[in-house]
Write a protein that holds these residues in place. Structure first.
Motif, PDB file in Angstrom:
ATOM      1  N   SER A   8      -1.108   4.522  -1.306  1.00 39.68           N
ATOM      2  CA  SER A   8      -2.398   4.542  -0.618  1.00 39.68           C
ATOM      3  C   SER A   8      -2.229   5.011   0.822  1.00 39.68           C
ATOM      4  O   SER A   8      -3.136   5.602   1.405  1.00 39.68           O
ATOM      5  CB  SER A   8      -3.031   3.146  -0.631  1.00 39.68           C
ATOM      6  N   GLY A  17      -6.114   6.280   3.275  1.00 40.04           N
ATOM      7  CA  GLY A  17      -6.249   7.562   2.603  1.00 40.04           C
ATOM      8  C   GLY A  17      -7.326   8.456   3.183  1.00 40.04           C
ATOM      9  O   GLY A  17      -7.546   9.567   2.686  1.00 40.04           O
ATOM     10  N   GLU A  28       1.966   1.767  -3.463  1.00 41.99           N
ATOM     11  CA  GLU A  28       0.859   2.293  -4.263  1.00 41.99           C
ATOM     12  C   GLU A  28       0.516   3.741  -3.903  1.00 41.99           C
ATOM     13  O   GLU A  28      -0.313   4.356  -4.560  1.00 41.99           O
ATOM     14  CB  GLU A  28      -0.400   1.449  -4.039  1.00 41.99           C
ATOM     15  N   ALA A  42       0.831  -1.206   0.000  1.00 37.98           N
ATOM     16  CA  ALA A  42       0.000   0.000   0.000  1.00 37.98           C
ATOM     17  C   ALA A  42       0.868   1.260   0.000  1.00 37.98           C
ATOM     18  O   ALA A  42       0.502   2.279  -0.597  1.00 37.98           O
ATOM     19  CB  ALA A  42      -0.931   0.004   1.211  1.00 37.98           C
ATOM     20  N   ASP A  66      -5.435  -4.478  -5.986  1.00 32.10           N
ATOM     21  CA  ASP A  66      -4.727  -3.510  -5.150  1.00 32.10           C
ATOM     22  C   ASP A  66      -4.668  -3.994  -3.703  1.00 32.10           C
ATOM     23  O   ASP A  66      -5.165  -5.081  -3.350  1.00 32.10           O
ATOM     24  CB  ASP A  66      -5.374  -2.130  -5.246  1.00 32.10           C
ATOM     25  N   ARG A  95      -6.167  -2.943  -1.039  1.00 29.59           N
ATOM     26  CA  ARG A  95      -7.473  -3.072  -0.386  1.00 29.59           C
ATOM     27  C   ARG A  95      -8.077  -4.452  -0.638  1.00 29.59           C
ATOM     28  O   ARG A  95      -8.629  -5.085   0.268  1.00 29.59           O
ATOM     29  CB  ARG A  95      -8.414  -1.967  -0.864  1.00 29.59           C
TER      30      ARG A  95
END
Length: 402
Positions: free
Chosen positions: A45, A101, A43, A40, A168, A170
């Motif tokens: 995030s 986020g 990414e 994450a 992803d 999540r």
């Protein structure tokens, strides 16, 4: 003198296969969270700071839940404690994804709950082994469990990285929640016998009663002290300083990956070996294996060839499983069944609890005293602590009667 057992495979025991599957699933889910959160960060995030906060709160939840869970698993059916612990972690894991986020507070609270679920299931899983596996097969059972967890550690990063190509972080957290549900639903019910070691006078009184039970076994106190010290020094020195040595001495990050992989492969070999091997002085052999961890800070201290460094990590991996499996087996054999979960929770609390302290202290100690002093001190401690534990008479066989 040593001998090999000829007992049937523990995998013919269907309740154990279910327990092994659930334990493996919980280990996979525990490992997955920090790795997925690391993805994450890649990414974008979450930030690296948020990652640190989430992992810290997870550890706090783990440590807070372990002693309470030990009491609960001695009061109530251990299968029930496993179920609710893993369900708790399963429900809270997707909440971390919701907070990505948006709210660090939400992520931190959810991570604390996940950590509590992780910590709560560990003592119950340990105690369930003693309920569903005959004593003659417990060493084989414990070796099979640690073997599965090591395999997961070895192949898990590659599988997760491949999955990250398709989904992803999540979505991967949602998969982790499903794994937690597997850990909740698959394990067997155990013997179903009511636990008799809990007074139900209060959590504190019951946990203190567990400490009293631990004190009845000098080999346990000595071994736990040695294990906690080795983790707090040798493990911490490796986690913090191996990347530095890999970069500054060998000028490549490949040594970091190779050493870590060698440690896991060594642990796999150690688990396979100890599944059948029965040393005549099982406790001394286990403590000698634990002492092999001194090779890690020594190899980081001395200007050895990278092959020597990697070999040191492999030998340390073998040694840690030569300790872990007989240690768990002896605890399940020697401790009063109605107090086993509380004694196991004390084990997890100290061995896991001191690790963050060591991680926090190593870097400042290097700045204050220098790399050589810190690594030399860690190596000396990793040798001295198991040697001191071996001086306790009952440590020879991890038995009350020597």
């Amino acid at each position: 003198m040593t001998e090999k057992t000829q007992s049937p495979s523990v995998f013919r025991n269907v309740p154990f296969v279910r327990l092994w599957t659930g334990t493996t699933a919980s280990g996979l889910a525990m490992w997955a969270l920090p790795f997925v959160l690391g993805l994450a960060v890649l990414e974008r995030s979450i930030t690296a700071v948020e990652l640190g906060v989430v992992l810290a709160t997870r550890t706090a939840g783990f440590l807070a839940a372990v002693p309470v869970a030990g009491v609960l698993a001695d009061r109530y059916p251990r299968r029930r404690v496993v179920f609710w612990s893993c369900v708790t972690a399963a429900v809270a894991t997707p909440v971390i994804a919701v907070g990505m986020g948006k709210s660090l507070l939400l992520m931190a609270v959810a991570a604390t709950v996940v950590g509590a679920g992780q910590g709560a299931c560990r003592p119950a899983f340990q105690a369930l082994v003693a309920e569903v596996v005959p004593e003659s097969q417990r060493q084989q059972a414990n070796a099979a469990t640690t073997l599965a967890i090591r395999v997961t550690t070895l192949v898990g990063p590659s599988l997760t990285a491949l999955a990250a190509v398709l989904v992803d972080a999540r979505a991967l957290l949602a998969v982790t929640a499903v794994v937690w549900l597997c850990a909740a639903l698959v394990p067997p019910a155990g013997t179903g016998r009511p636990q008799t070691g809990s007074t139900r006078a209060g959590f504190v009184a019951d946990f203190v009663d567990g400490i009293k039970e631990a004190r009845r076994h000098p080999w346990f106190l000595a071994g736990l002290a040695a294990l906690s010290v080795v983790i707090a020094t040798g493990y911490s020195a490796s986690a913090v300083l191996l990347p530095v040595v890999s970069r500054d001495r060998y000028h490549t990050e490949a040594v970091l990956a190779a050493a870590t992989t060698a440690h896991t492969l060594g642990a796999l070999a150690g688990a396979v070996l100890i599944a059948r091997w029965r040393p005549g002085a099982a406790g001394w052999a286990a403590l000698a294996g634990l002492g092999c961890y001194a090779l890690i800070p020594l190899s980081l201290l001395l200007p050895v060839h990278l092959v020597v460094l990697i070999a040191a990590y492999a030998v340390a991996g073998i040694g840690i499983e030569l300790f872990n499996v007989p240690w768990f087996t002896a605890t399940q054999r020697e401790v009063e069944p109605g107090k086993l979960a509380r004694v196991s929770s004390l084990d997890f609390l100290l061995s896991y609890g001191l690790a963050p302290v060591g991680l926090a202290v190593v870097a400042p100690a290097v700045e204050e005293f220098g790399l050589s002093v810190v690594l030399g001190g860690c190596a000396l401690i990793c040798l001295a602590a198991p040697a001191a534990a071996a001086l306790v008479p009952s440590s020879r066989g991890f038995r009350a009667r020597t």
